[in-house]
Enzyme design. Structure first.
Site, PDB file in Angstrom:
ATOM      1  N   HIS A 103      -2.359 -17.411   1.015  1.00 52.24           N
ATOM      2  CA  HIS A 103      -1.178 -16.916   2.085  1.00 52.24           C
ATOM      3  C   HIS A 103      -0.131 -16.654   0.902  1.00 52.24           C
ATOM      4  O   HIS A 103       0.149 -17.255   0.181  1.00 52.24           O
ATOM      5  CB  HIS A 103      -0.709 -18.044   2.929  1.00 52.24           C
ATOM      6  CG  HIS A 103       0.322 -17.367   4.270  1.00 52.24           C
ATOM      7  ND1 HIS A 103       1.661 -17.070   3.695  1.00 52.24           N
ATOM      8  CD2 HIS A 103       0.154 -17.109   5.188  1.00 52.24           C
ATOM      9  CE1 HIS A 103       2.165 -16.888   4.909  1.00 52.24           C
ATOM     10  NE2 HIS A 103       1.269 -16.707   5.750  1.00 52.24           N
TER      11      HIS A 103
ATOM     12  N   ARG B  80       9.707 -12.062   6.856  1.00 57.13           N
ATOM     13  CA  ARG B  80       9.747 -10.635   6.437  1.00 57.13           C
ATOM     14  C   ARG B  80       9.740  -9.934   7.586  1.00 57.13           C
ATOM     15  O   ARG B  80      10.381  -8.811   7.390  1.00 57.13           O
ATOM     16  CB  ARG B  80       8.440 -10.388   5.556  1.00 57.13           C
ATOM     17  CG  ARG B  80       8.609 -10.841   4.020  1.00 57.13           C
ATOM     18  CD  ARG B  80       7.221 -11.079   3.181  1.00 57.13           C
ATOM     19  NE  ARG B  80       6.235 -12.055   4.001  1.00 57.13           N
ATOM     20  CZ  ARG B  80       4.963 -12.036   3.968  1.00 57.13           C
ATOM     21  NH1 ARG B  80       4.346 -11.103   3.665  1.00 57.13           N
ATOM     22  NH2 ARG B  80       4.171 -13.155   4.314  1.00 57.13           N
TER      23      ARG B  80
END
Lengths: 606, 255
Positions: free
Chosen positions: A236, A256
């Site tokens: 990840h 994000r």
């Protein structure tokens, strides 16, 4: 000679996470005697960490969803290396597996008309993840646990399995010791299900619990089972890197999504430097456009921070490797900058990302509304594992089954978020049923007591006289192994480094053979760590050999010396098996063609 | 970076002692990091439990400077490091070794509680319909990670050792979650009063204070259960008459 106890069960399950408990439920429903051993206490398995949800095409939020779309999404995500039959069964059966959880007491968030609510997730065409806030794994595990304890399953907590026992070709039980006293027990069973979860502890930086040491695939491998897809380890892109206590802990993609950007130590927003040609048209030209996308502007294109996980992880690694990383070996993820855009930025961040705000405040003394976070890729999930028959979950070894993360096939080269919890349920149930069936159809095998005594002796070796061996404790060896795997068989791989890793593994194996532990057998973590080492070394070698063999970059597997896809490897699994001489053998095997009706679904949804 | 002394309990059911370990504490470390560092460098056989190291599994419960806590969520920067930091096992449970206690009693207790029993499915396809607001009522209790710190701090269990008569705050929270489950039809109120000993709780709220998940155990779980038990166990008219008689006699005494 060490004395050991013997326990008899029709089906023995190793592991108490979602897959193990689901298998226990269906095996006991089939009316056979079930024993379940776990290294941990019941209810502590790594499943509790799962947040996002359970992927199942219930169609509660978008009625266009159905098993065919879920199947096509899963295959695309896995770059078509998946076992298509598993992907089909998974997509078809996941909705029932979710609904029955509700009958056992699990509570999910609801739609307005009172049905199970579903959320969007990467790679899924429609809102598909049944969830409850950000603690879906805990809810699922607790429901299985609380209904499971009333089924008459014998649960052996804090037992470590050392070896699978065989009679001829067939697995007929397992040798274990209990952590409390260090006493050995033989579990004599007609069928054994491995449900031990992941391998994250092979790496220095991981989101996994301590117990994810790859025991299951290692036990199965040594018992003659095949492993596939071991080269595919999901990293990840954003895990915490500082402080040390939380290194690897996940930082949600939502940061994000809300406008967070990645910068290197020079303050440069490096994600704009490398946009894959396939994605150029879909990616923002400017920071301004990227910002508008995160604020819901449908005309704008996505910022490069929201490219696929494998790509973002690789870019972060490049910055760190080339000396532009943050002080603690990551890069900066900054959401606080949005105060330039929003007057109430602080409140906005706290409202949109409450868990992240508290996580950093509580553990890192970082106020993410005011300063950037340090993040780096974290080892998250193993797509590879024990090769199983899609319908029954039996390995190539009769009587040995596997389900969940330790089994392979469903996810191919890359797993979609949410597909792991549904994997546990669908294939845990199947493993339980078919193991029970196998147990009914077969007599108990014969335990080879010489073999047991030999395994016991080997397990107790670390307690032998310290002086003559001149060995060391297990912790340093484990740490060195984790550092080496991180450096040499991590996110971006190349032949020369992996060859060095093989040499390093041999050296570490030598050290592990001489490992010594102090104290006695009663609850001795030094000894437990020494036992785990053997599994970690086996899995480390399997990953390295498979990664060497796949001379291309595909899905979660990236090679700097072979950066492109190799069409010849597009439908090939790397299979690993223990050879007659005890060495690890690797071979390539072509995946059988999909039946026409599945192929049609894939084509239609492309 | 600082040198610190960690005073850790070493021993088993046969007895033991605190032992001092000098070690480096670097910024950002939690108590679990320090204890594991001591384990790796100085005391390989130091027994402790931990799994996720993220406050989600509830395995690493211990008493840090006398306070029941998850070691993974106890930051060293919140501790006075100029003095030795004591780390000892939970006191309410039998010691196995060092920081590891035998918590199996909790699992036995849970097994005695009547399990979830849903009403008949609402729809022909075997599913139910529930409103989010109804689901939300039991959500707080379902956050429990079973660290058993509330059990550890509960004086009924810790000091009075009434483990055979009282199930403790964790399982009152569990029953609250079941009782407030929108689909559950089971009745546990009689059990609560008799077998589960809810009357032993005298609402000191120690459990609420130590809950790492911030579950308001006493106010939101235990007190509403106590009220339900009282509602069904006592006839309100008789109770009113009893109170009236008490008042009358009190007046009589005063005059």
């Amino acid at each position: 000679m060490a004395v050991h106890e013997t326990r008899e069960h029709d089906v023995l399950i190793i592991g108490s996470g979602g897959a193990g408990l689901r298998a226990a439920t269906s095996a006991s429903a089939a009316g056979v005697s079930v024993g379940l051993v776990t290294k941990c206490l019941l209810g502590k398995a790594h499943t509790v960490m799962a947040e996002g949800g359970i992927a199942a095409a219930l169609g509660n939020v978008d009625e266009r969803d159905g098993w065919k779309t879920h199947f096509a999404d899963t295959m695309r995500g896995g770059q078509y290396l998946n076992n298509w039959r598993m992907a089909e069964l998974h997509a078809k059966e996941a909705p029932d597996r979710v609904r029955e959880l509700e009958a056992w007491g699990a509570l999910f968030d609801r739609t307005k008309d009172g049905r199970i609510l579903q959320r969007n997730f990467g790679g899924h065409a429609y809102p598909r993840l049944a969830h409850v806030g950000d603690r879906t794994g805990l809810e699922m595990l607790r429901a299985l646990q609380d209904s499971g304890v009333h089924l008459g399953v014998d649960i052996y907590m804090e037992y470590t399995v050392i070896e699978l026992l065989k009679d001829g070709d067939r697995v007929i039980g397992a040798l274990s010791y209990d952590r409390e006293k260090g006493a050995f027990t033989v579990f004599h069973a007609k069928a054994v299900i491995i449900a031990t979860g992941g391998i994250g502890k092979l790496y220095k930086i991981t989101s996994n619990s301590w117990d994810c040491t790859g025991d299951g695939p290692s036990l199965a491998y040594h018992a003659g089972a095949e492993l596939i897809d071991m080269e595919f380890v999901q990293f990840h892109p954003t895990g915490m890197v500082w402080p040390p206590s939380v290194r690897g802990l996940l930082v949600t993609e939502g940061v994000r999504g809300e406008g967070g950007i990645l910068r290197n130590k020079d303050g440069h927003r490096f994600m704009f430097d490398d946009i894959p040609p396939l994605y150029t048209d879909q990616t923002a030209d400017s920071e301004e456009e990227g910002w508008r996308y995160t604020q819901g502007d449908k005309e704008a294109r996505r910022p490069p921070e929201l490219l696929t996980r494998d790509h973002v992880a690789r870019c972060i690694v490049r910055e760190i490797k080339e000396g532009r990383g943050s002080p603690h070996g990551g890069v900066f993820l900054d959401i606080s900058w949005i105060k330039e855009k929003l007057s109430d930025a602080e409140q906005h961040i706290k409202r949109k990302l409450p868990a992240m705000y508290h996580q950093f405040k509580r553990l890192a003394d970082i106020d993410i509304t005011k300063e950037p976070m340090e993040v780096g890729p974290t080892t998250h999930y193993a797509m590879g594992g024990v090769r199983v028959d899609a319908d029954t979950q039996m390995s190539v070894v009769p009587g040995l089954f596997a389900a969940g993360e330790c089994a392979a096939g469903l996810h191919g080269a890359n797993r979609l978020g949410g597909n792991s919890l549904s994997d546990l349920l669908v294939f845990g149930k199947r493993a339980g049923e078919f193991a029970a069936q196998f147990a009914r159809d077969n007599q108990a095998g014969q335990v080879n007591h010489d073999h047991v005594e030999e395994a016991v002796r080997r397990t107790l070796e670390p307690f032998d006289d310290v002086d003559e061996a001149g060995g060391e404790g297990p912790y340093q060896i484990q740490e060195d192994l984790q550092a080496m795997m991180q450096d040499l068989v991590g996110i971006v791989r190349e032949e020369e480094e992996m060859e060095r890793a093989l040499v390093g593994l041999e050296r570490l194996r030598g050290r592990a053979r001489r490992v010594v532990v102090s104290g006695n057998r009663a609850y001795n973590p030094g000894w437990h760590a020494a036992v785990d080492l053997g599994h970690l070394l086996t899995i480390g070698e399997a990953i390295t050999r498979a990664a060497l063999e796949r001379r291309e970059s595909r899905g979660a597997h990236s090679r700097s010396d072979h950066p492109d896809k190799d069409p010849a490897a597009a439908s090939v699994n790397i299979v690993i098996k223990k050879g007659f001489d005890g060495t690890m053998e690797t071979r390539r095997e072509t995946i059988p063609a999909m039946p026409a009706e599945l192929q049609a679904i894939v084509e239609e949804m492309k | 970076m600082a040198q610190a002394i960690f005073r850790i309990w070493r021993g088993d059911s046969g007895g033991g002692e605190f032992r001092d370990y000098a070690t480096e504490v670097t910024s950002g470390m939690v108590v679990l990091d320090v204890v594991r560092q001591i384990q790796a460098e100085q005391a390989h056989d130091l027994a402790l439990r931990w799994n996720c190291k993220a406050g989600k599994c509830g395995s690493c419960s211990a008493e840090v400077n006398g306070m029941p806590k998850l070691m993974c969520m106890s930051r060293t920067s919140d501790l006075p490091l100029e003095k030795p930091v004591t780390v000892q096992p939970m006191k309410a449970f039998p010691l196995i070794k060092d920081l590891v206690t035998d918590v199996s009693w909790n699992y036995r207790v849970k097994k005695k509680i009547k399990p979830f029993r849903p009403r008949k499915p609402d729809e022909k396809d075997g599913t139910w319909r529930m409103a989010q607001s109804d689901v939300d009522r039991s959500m707080e209790f379902r956050k429990c990670i079973e660290c058993f710190l509330c059990q550890d701090v509960c004086h009924v269990l810790r000091e009075h050792r009434l483990l055979d008569e009282f199930i403790g705050p964790r399982f009152l929270v569990h029953i609250a979650a079941l009782e407030m489950h929108p689909l559950d039809t089971e009745n546990r109120l009689e059990d609560l009063r008799k077998e589960h000993g809810i009357g032993y709780c005298n609402i000191t709220k120690c459990c609420t204070k130590v809950c790492p998940e911030d579950i308001t155990i006493t106010d939101n779980a235990i007190i509403p259960l106590k009220e339900r038990v009282v509602d069904v166990s006592y006839d309100p008219i008789r109770r009113f008459l009893a109170r009236y008689r008490r008042k009358a006699s009190a007046v009589g005494l005063a005059s």
